[in-house]
Design a protein around this motif. Structure first.
Motif, PDB file in Angstrom:
ATOM      1  N   HIS A  27      -3.600   4.840  -7.569  1.00 49.56           N
ATOM      2  CA  HIS A  27      -2.670   3.795  -7.119  1.00 49.56           C
ATOM      3  C   HIS A  27      -3.275   2.953  -5.990  1.00 49.56           C
ATOM      4  N   THR A  28      -4.558   2.629  -6.101  1.00 44.67           N
ATOM      5  CA  THR A  28      -5.196   1.833  -5.059  1.00 44.67           C
ATOM      6  C   THR A  28      -4.590   0.443  -4.991  1.00 44.67           C
ATOM      7  N   MET A  75       0.842  -1.179   0.000  1.00 39.32           N
ATOM      8  CA  MET A  75       0.000   0.000   0.000  1.00 39.32           C
ATOM      9  C   MET A  75       0.883   1.236   0.000  1.00 39.32           C
ATOM     10  N   LYS A  76       0.620   2.122  -0.943  1.00 38.79           N
ATOM     11  CA  LYS A  76       1.384   3.373  -1.018  1.00 38.79           C
ATOM     12  C   LYS A  76       0.779   4.405  -0.078  1.00 38.79           C
ATOM     13  N   THR A  77       1.653   5.244   0.488  1.00 39.26           N
ATOM     14  CA  THR A  77       1.196   6.312   1.377  1.00 39.26           C
ATOM     15  C   THR A  77       1.600   7.652   0.793  1.00 39.26           C
ATOM     16  N   PHE A  78       0.616   8.520   0.614  1.00 43.42           N
ATOM     17  CA  PHE A  78       0.842   9.889   0.155  1.00 43.42           C
ATOM     18  C   PHE A  78       0.626  10.803   1.348  1.00 43.42           C
ATOM     19  N   ASN A 134      -8.238   6.207   3.343  1.00 43.32           N
ATOM     20  CA  ASN A 134      -7.840   5.039   2.572  1.00 43.32           C
ATOM     21  C   ASN A 134      -8.565   4.996   1.234  1.00 43.32           C
ATOM     22  N   ALA A 153      -3.731   8.950  -4.898  1.00 44.24           N
ATOM     23  CA  ALA A 153      -4.045   7.731  -4.154  1.00 44.24           C
ATOM     24  C   ALA A 153      -5.084   6.892  -4.899  1.00 44.24           C
ATOM     25  N   LEU A 192       5.385  11.018  -1.558  1.00 41.19           N
ATOM     26  CA  LEU A 192       5.100   9.601  -1.705  1.00 41.19           C
ATOM     27  C   LEU A 192       5.961   8.842  -0.718  1.00 41.19           C
ATOM     28  N   GLU A 193       5.339   7.997   0.089  1.00 41.07           N
ATOM     29  CA  GLU A 193       6.033   7.203   1.102  1.00 41.07           C
ATOM     30  C   GLU A 193       6.847   8.077   2.055  1.00 41.07           C
ATOM     31  N   SER A 234      -4.155   2.461  -1.498  1.00 40.77           N
ATOM     32  CA  SER A 234      -3.221   3.451  -0.954  1.00 40.77           C
ATOM     33  C   SER A 234      -3.946   4.304   0.074  1.00 40.77           C
ATOM     34  N   LYS A 235      -3.186   5.187   0.719  1.00 44.12           N
ATOM     35  CA  LYS A 235      -3.797   6.067   1.712  1.00 44.12           C
ATOM     36  C   LYS A 235      -3.169   7.447   1.651  1.00 44.12           C
TER      37      LYS A 235
END
Length: 65
Positions: free
Chosen positions: A45-46, A1-4, A64, A42, A19-20, A48-49
């Motif tokens: 790129h699901t 899962m990507k985090t923004f 999310n 986000a 990003l991350e 992601s959060k």
């Protein structure tokens, strides 16, 4: 899962989407613009959060996708 992450710059004159929590993606003039952009990234790129942080790097809100 990507985090923004949406964070203010040092003097809080602009907002940065990361990003991350490492690589700055974009700089925005307002918090609302930065949040909208981060949410769009986000969604693209699901899963992601999005984490919205304050000047002390505390999470104020998390969404999310």
């Amino acid at each position: 899962m990507k985090t923004f992450s949406v964070v203010p710059n040092a003097d809080e004159t602009s907002w940065i989407v990361k990003l991350e929590d490492v690589a700055p993606e974009e700089v925005y003039g307002s918090k609302d613009d930065a949040i909208s952009a981060a949410e769009q990234m986000a969604k693209e790129h699901t899963p992601s959060k999005v984490e919205i942080r304050d000047k002390d790097d505390n999470i104020q809100e998390e969404k999310n996708f």
